[in-house]
Design an enzyme around this catalytic site. Structure first.
Site, PDB file in Angstrom:
ATOM      1  N   ASP A  47       0.847  -1.199   0.000  1.00  0.00           N
ATOM      2  CA  ASP A  47       0.000   0.000   0.000  1.00  0.00           C
ATOM      3  C   ASP A  47       0.879   1.245   0.000  1.00  0.00           C
ATOM      4  OD1 ASP A  47      -1.901   2.108   0.670  1.00  0.00           O
ATOM      5  OD2 ASP A  47      -3.251   0.496   1.275  1.00  0.00           O
ATOM      6  N   SER A  87      -7.105   3.851  -1.122  1.00  0.00           N
ATOM      7  CA  SER A  87      -6.804   2.417  -1.113  1.00  0.00           C
ATOM      8  C   SER A  87      -8.036   1.571  -1.391  1.00  0.00           C
ATOM      9  CB  SER A  87      -6.193   2.018   0.228  1.00  0.00           C
ATOM     10  OG  SER A  87      -4.989   2.713   0.406  1.00  0.00           O
ATOM     11  N   GLU A 256      -0.943  -8.050   1.981  1.00  0.00           N
ATOM     12  CA  GLU A 256      -0.734  -6.602   1.933  1.00  0.00           C
ATOM     13  C   GLU A 256       0.305  -6.106   2.942  1.00  0.00           C
ATOM     14  OE1 GLU A 256      -3.569  -3.891   3.568  1.00  0.00           O
ATOM     15  OE2 GLU A 256      -3.010  -2.276   2.203  1.00  0.00           O
ATOM     16  N   HIS A 265       2.273   8.567   4.808  1.00  0.00           N
ATOM     17  CA  HIS A 265       1.387   9.606   5.355  1.00  0.00           C
ATOM     18  C   HIS A 265       2.071  10.369   6.489  1.00  0.00           C
ATOM     19  CE1 HIS A 265      -2.395   9.018   3.251  1.00  0.00           C
ATOM     20  NE2 HIS A 265      -2.324   7.710   3.438  1.00  0.00           N
ATOM     21  N   ASP A 303      -1.420   0.074  -4.827  1.00  0.00           N
ATOM     22  CA  ASP A 303      -2.658   0.770  -5.189  1.00  0.00           C
ATOM     23  C   ASP A 303      -2.383   2.202  -5.646  1.00  0.00           C
ATOM     24  OD1 ASP A 303      -1.786   1.376  -2.621  1.00  0.00           O
ATOM     25  OD2 ASP A 303      -3.706   0.984  -1.659  1.00  0.00           O
TER      26      ASP A 303
HETATM   27 MG    MG Z   1      -4.239  -0.748   2.565  1.00  0.00          MG
HETATM   28 ZN    ZN Z   2      -3.117   6.040   2.281  1.00  0.00          ZN
END
Ligand code: MG
Ligand code: ZN
Length: 370
Positions: A47, A87, A256, A265, A303
């Site tokens: 991710d 996501s 994942e 982030h 993603d």
């Molecule tokens: Mg995720």
């Molecule tokens: Zn994010």
């Protein structure tokens, strides 16, 4: 007739042809090998993992990154129905082959449920698993087994796991299963649905092919690598592979590395890189299995990118790297795709994120009714 019923009918018809070409246990030069079709699929999603995140493994990991083992590399455009995806829409594009709105979990742009690749494969007799370092109800894993109009509906997603086609899951999210909000003890429901549920450790005395397994090892997301999560992700991946190997049926697993995104982030390079290296170790488990097995397609992608992360020079010193970030959110840079195994050649080139679904289906010789 609903889409789901239509596609179930079609997969029943296809399933008949499929079972004719199925090998008997023990004859491992299988039809899938001869036909070049993937018998099993392992999809690993990092991710928030853009090219700089992948590149960081080549500068900060002490051993050679497993990314280097892939023969085929491609690029995807990740936009959802708007330019920059989240996501939920990103994973829904991979799981259903449809672009949707940010926040969508297994539903299209009109909030209509779309059959996921995990469900389509399960209808054909495949076993399936989802593994994440977030809550198992979080957007990425949820998009493979649940259908809700908004990613925030964690308890509804947990409830859908009970009746889903998933046979093995591991991650966090205990608080969404204990009924604190809706009064339904979803742990009990999972046990009634034949799941062996463990909320304390990733351990089983002896894996049984006839059982289903669920590991919920944190209240919400799993601990960070920086907070000593250890080898949960590679170990859970290995355990799923051991479990699915007890059966002759094909399998689909989504793994994942959820927190690469969270490091982005937070604009925290140590967080990001430690999660990326952990994800690379899980990729290693998948590739080791696929190399031995010969019938397994491994696909690694993301993603979207998070943080606008760049491997910049440290204060102008071209011989030292100090990563910089340009945003606390997502970016829409093209995202790399890595593929290994039967059908891997399909994953070269530049295409939309929905192509991941189409190419996995094609690699496995499954046609969609959608
Ligand atoms: Mg995720
Ligand atoms: Zn994010």
């Amino acid at each position: 007739m609903s889409n789901r019923i239509l596609s179930s009918l079609l997969v029943v018809i296809l399933g008949v042809t499929f079972s004719c070409t199925e090998t008997s246990p023990g004859s491992e030069t299988s039809e899938s090998q001869k036909s070049g079709k993937a018998k099993n699929i392992i999809l690993l999603i990092g991710d928030g993992m853009g090219l700089s995140q992948v590149s960081s493994a080549f500068y900060f990991k002490e051993s050679t990154p497993h990314f280097k083992r892939f023969p085929t590399v491609g690029l995807i455009r990740t936009s959802s129905t708007i330019k920059i995806t989240d996501s939920a829409a990103g994973a829904t594009a991979f799981s259903t082959g449809k672009k949707s709105y940010n926040g969508a979990i297994g539903v299209d742009a009109d909030t209509v449920s779309q059959t996921t690749i995990l469900e389509i494969a399960s209808d054909l007799g495949w076993n399936s698993g989802v593994i994440a370092t977030s809550s198992i109800t979080h957007a990425t894993p949820a998009s493979f087994f649940a259908h809700v109009k908004s990613r925030g509906m964690a308890e509804a997603i947990a409830a859908q796991l009970v009746t889903s086609d998933v046979d093995f899951f591991a991650g966090g999210g205990l608080q969404y299963f204990n009924g604190s909000q809706d009064g339904i003890n979803t742990i009990e429901e999972l046990s009634k649905a034949d799941f062996d549920i463990n909320t304390t450790s990733l351990a089983v005395e002896s894996l049984q092919g006839t059982r289903k397994y669920g590991f919920l090892l944190a209240e919400d997301g799993m601990p960070r690598m920086l907070d000593d999560r250890g080898d949960f992700l590679p170990n859970a991946t290995q355990m799923a592979l051991d479990y699915f190997s007890l059966s002759d049926s094909p399998f689909f697993i989504m793994v994942e590395g959820s927190q690469i995104d969270w490091g982005g982030h937070a604009n925290n390079e140590d967080y990001l890189v430690s999660e990326l290296i952990d994800f690379d170790n899980a990729i290693g488990k998948a590739l080791d299995f696929a190399e031995k097995d010969g019938n397994t397609l491994v696909v690694v992608t993301a993603d979207h990118e998070t943080g606008g992360y760049t491997l910049s020079a440290n204060d102008g010193n071209y011989d030292d790297i100090k990563g910089t970030f340009s945003t606390g959110g997502h970016s829409t840079t093209l995202i790399p795709v890595f593929a290994y195994g039967p059908g891997s050649e399909l994953f070269g080139g530049i295409y939309e994120n929905t192509g991941i679904f189409d190419k996995m289906m094609e690699a496995a010789g499954i046609r969609s009714a959608q």
